[in-house]
Design a protein around this motif. Structure first.
Motif, PDB file in Angstrom:
ATOM      1  N   TYR A 136       0.840  -1.203   0.000  1.00 16.76           N
ATOM      2  CA  TYR A 136       0.000   0.000   0.000  1.00 16.76           C
ATOM      3  C   TYR A 136       0.874   1.252   0.000  1.00 16.76           C
ATOM      4  CZ  TYR A 136      -4.227  -2.672   1.056  1.00 16.76           C
ATOM      5  OH  TYR A 136      -5.284  -3.532   1.000  1.00 16.76           O
ATOM      6  N   HIS A 137       0.384   2.302  -0.655  1.00 13.59           N
ATOM      7  CA  HIS A 137       1.040   3.605  -0.641  1.00 13.59           C
ATOM      8  C   HIS A 137       0.606   4.354   0.611  1.00 13.59           C
ATOM      9  CE1 HIS A 137       2.498   3.025  -4.697  1.00 13.59           C
ATOM     10  NE2 HIS A 137       1.292   2.614  -5.043  1.00 13.59           N
ATOM     11  N   THR A 138       1.348   5.399   0.955  1.00 16.33           N
ATOM     12  CA  THR A 138       1.053   6.121   2.196  1.00 16.33           C
ATOM     13  C   THR A 138      -0.363   6.701   2.207  1.00 16.33           C
ATOM     14  OG1 THR A 138       2.159   8.090   1.328  1.00 16.33           O
ATOM     15  CG2 THR A 138       3.446   6.647   2.767  1.00 16.33           C
ATOM     16  N   ALA A 139      -0.850   7.165   1.073  1.00 18.96           N
ATOM     17  CA  ALA A 139      -2.213   7.714   1.026  1.00 18.96           C
ATOM     18  C   ALA A 139      -3.245   6.624   1.333  1.00 18.96           C
ATOM     19  CB  ALA A 139      -2.489   8.327  -0.343  1.00 18.96           C
ATOM     20  N   GLU A 140      -3.026   5.433   0.809  1.00 20.04           N
ATOM     21  CA  GLU A 140      -3.940   4.319   1.069  1.00 20.04           C
ATOM     22  C   GLU A 140      -3.881   3.883   2.542  1.00 20.04           C
ATOM     23  OE1 GLU A 140      -3.828   1.962  -3.175  1.00 20.04           O
ATOM     24  OE2 GLU A 140      -2.030   1.909  -1.916  1.00 20.04           O
ATOM     25  N   ILE A 141      -2.680   3.865   3.091  1.00 15.21           N
ATOM     26  CA  ILE A 141      -2.517   3.497   4.496  1.00 15.21           C
ATOM     27  C   ILE A 141      -3.215   4.515   5.391  1.00 15.21           C
ATOM     28  CG2 ILE A 141      -0.847   3.150   6.372  1.00 15.21           C
ATOM     29  CD1 ILE A 141       1.143   2.207   4.163  1.00 15.21           C
ATOM     30  N   PRO A 148      -3.809  11.072   9.253  1.00 13.35           N
ATOM     31  CA  PRO A 148      -3.341  11.972   8.188  1.00 13.35           C
ATOM     32  C   PRO A 148      -2.169  11.333   7.432  1.00 13.35           C
ATOM     33  CG  PRO A 148      -3.559  13.151  10.265  1.00 13.35           C
ATOM     34  CD  PRO A 148      -3.751  11.699  10.572  1.00 13.35           C
ATOM     35  N   GLU A 149      -2.077  11.639   6.163  1.00 17.07           N
ATOM     36  CA  GLU A 149      -1.020  11.070   5.333  1.00 17.07           C
ATOM     37  C   GLU A 149       0.360  11.451   5.857  1.00 17.07           C
ATOM     38  OE1 GLU A 149       0.193  10.869   0.608  1.00 17.07           O
ATOM     39  OE2 GLU A 149      -1.749  11.689   1.189  1.00 17.07           O
ATOM     40  N   SER A 150       0.503  12.683   6.350  1.00 16.97           N
ATOM     41  CA  SER A 150       1.792  13.124   6.888  1.00 16.97           C
ATOM     42  C   SER A 150       2.177  12.293   8.123  1.00 16.97           C
ATOM     43  CB  SER A 150       1.755  14.612   7.239  1.00 16.97           C
ATOM     44  OG  SER A 150       0.771  14.860   8.220  1.00 16.97           O
ATOM     45  N   THR A 151       1.199  11.903   8.918  1.00 17.77           N
ATOM     46  CA  THR A 151       1.464  11.062  10.089  1.00 17.77           C
ATOM     47  C   THR A 151       1.988   9.701   9.650  1.00 17.77           C
ATOM     48  OG1 THR A 151      -0.266  12.168  11.352  1.00 17.77           O
ATOM     49  CG2 THR A 151       0.412   9.988  12.125  1.00 17.77           C
ATOM     50  N   VAL A 152       1.395   9.139   8.626  1.00 14.61           N
ATOM     51  CA  VAL A 152       1.843   7.840   8.122  1.00 14.61           C
ATOM     52  C   VAL A 152       3.271   7.944   7.601  1.00 14.61           C
ATOM     53  CG1 VAL A 152       1.458   6.079   6.334  1.00 14.61           C
ATOM     54  CG2 VAL A 152      -0.479   7.009   7.618  1.00 14.61           C
ATOM     55  N   ARG A 153       3.575   9.006   6.867  1.00 10.38           N
ATOM     56  CA  ARG A 153       4.942   9.196   6.357  1.00 10.38           C
ATOM     57  C   ARG A 153       5.931   9.325   7.510  1.00 10.38           C
ATOM     58  NH1 ARG A 153       2.324  12.488   2.546  1.00 10.38           N
ATOM     59  NH2 ARG A 153       2.915  14.344   3.734  1.00 10.38           N
TER      60      ARG A 153
END
Length: 168
Positions: A136-141, A148-153
């Motif tokens: 999965y990509h960060t947006a999907e995760i 938030p996507e930034s949190t996943v990154r």
């Protein structure tokens, strides 16, 4: 009877498509085969009572991943509460606990990296697993975990740092 049979066949097909993924997720939390199998069973029982149709195979897989992780987290919380109720709070230091770690089911033959990933805190373990093992990509995760996507990154970055330190 025919509609019940169709539902049983559908559940069986979903089970065979995703049981390995659900097992890996549950094992990453539970750390032993017996408890993992219980959580896999709980996850698929929840699937059986889930009345909505999935939009696609990826939606189905995502639902199972999130449900498996949440089922394991719930069980670990229940276990912690039972121990605390018995007056065993000293088992847990700094809110980190792995009660099922008493049975060492991870053999010495396992890869050192897998051991390091399993040792990560849950919030990092989730994103590492979804990114590297499920693709999965960060947006999907971010969408799957409701973060938030930034949190996943950031969590991926911190997890990589922890893994590098562990490997040194």
């Amino acid at each position: 009877m025919a509609s019940s049979l169709r539902a049983d066949e559908e559940i069986t097909e979903i089970y065979y498509r995703h049981v390995d993924t659900v097992y890996r997720i549950c094992f990453s939390y539970m750390k032993n085969a017996a408890d993992t199998e219980d959580m896999v069973q709980e996850t698929f029982l929840k699937l059986m009572t889930h009345n909505q149709q999935f939009q696609s195979d990826s939606h189905e897989k995502a639902w199972l991943i999130v449900t498996a992780a949440n089922t394991c987290k719930d069980e670990l919380r229940r276990y912690k509460r039972r121990l605390e109720h018995l007056g065993s709070q000293s088992v847990f230091d700094n809110n980190t606990y792995e009660p099922y770690n008493t049975i060492n089911c991870i053999s010495q033959a396992h890869d050192t990296m897998l051991d390091a990933i399993l040792a990560l805190p849950a919030k990092y373990k989730d994103v590492v697993y979804l990114h590297y093992y499920e693709g999965y990509h960060t947006a999907e995760i971010a969408q799957l975990l409701h973060r938030p996507e930034s949190t996943v990154r950031n969590q991926l970055s911190r997890a990589r740092t922890m893994l590098k330190k562990h490997m040194e």
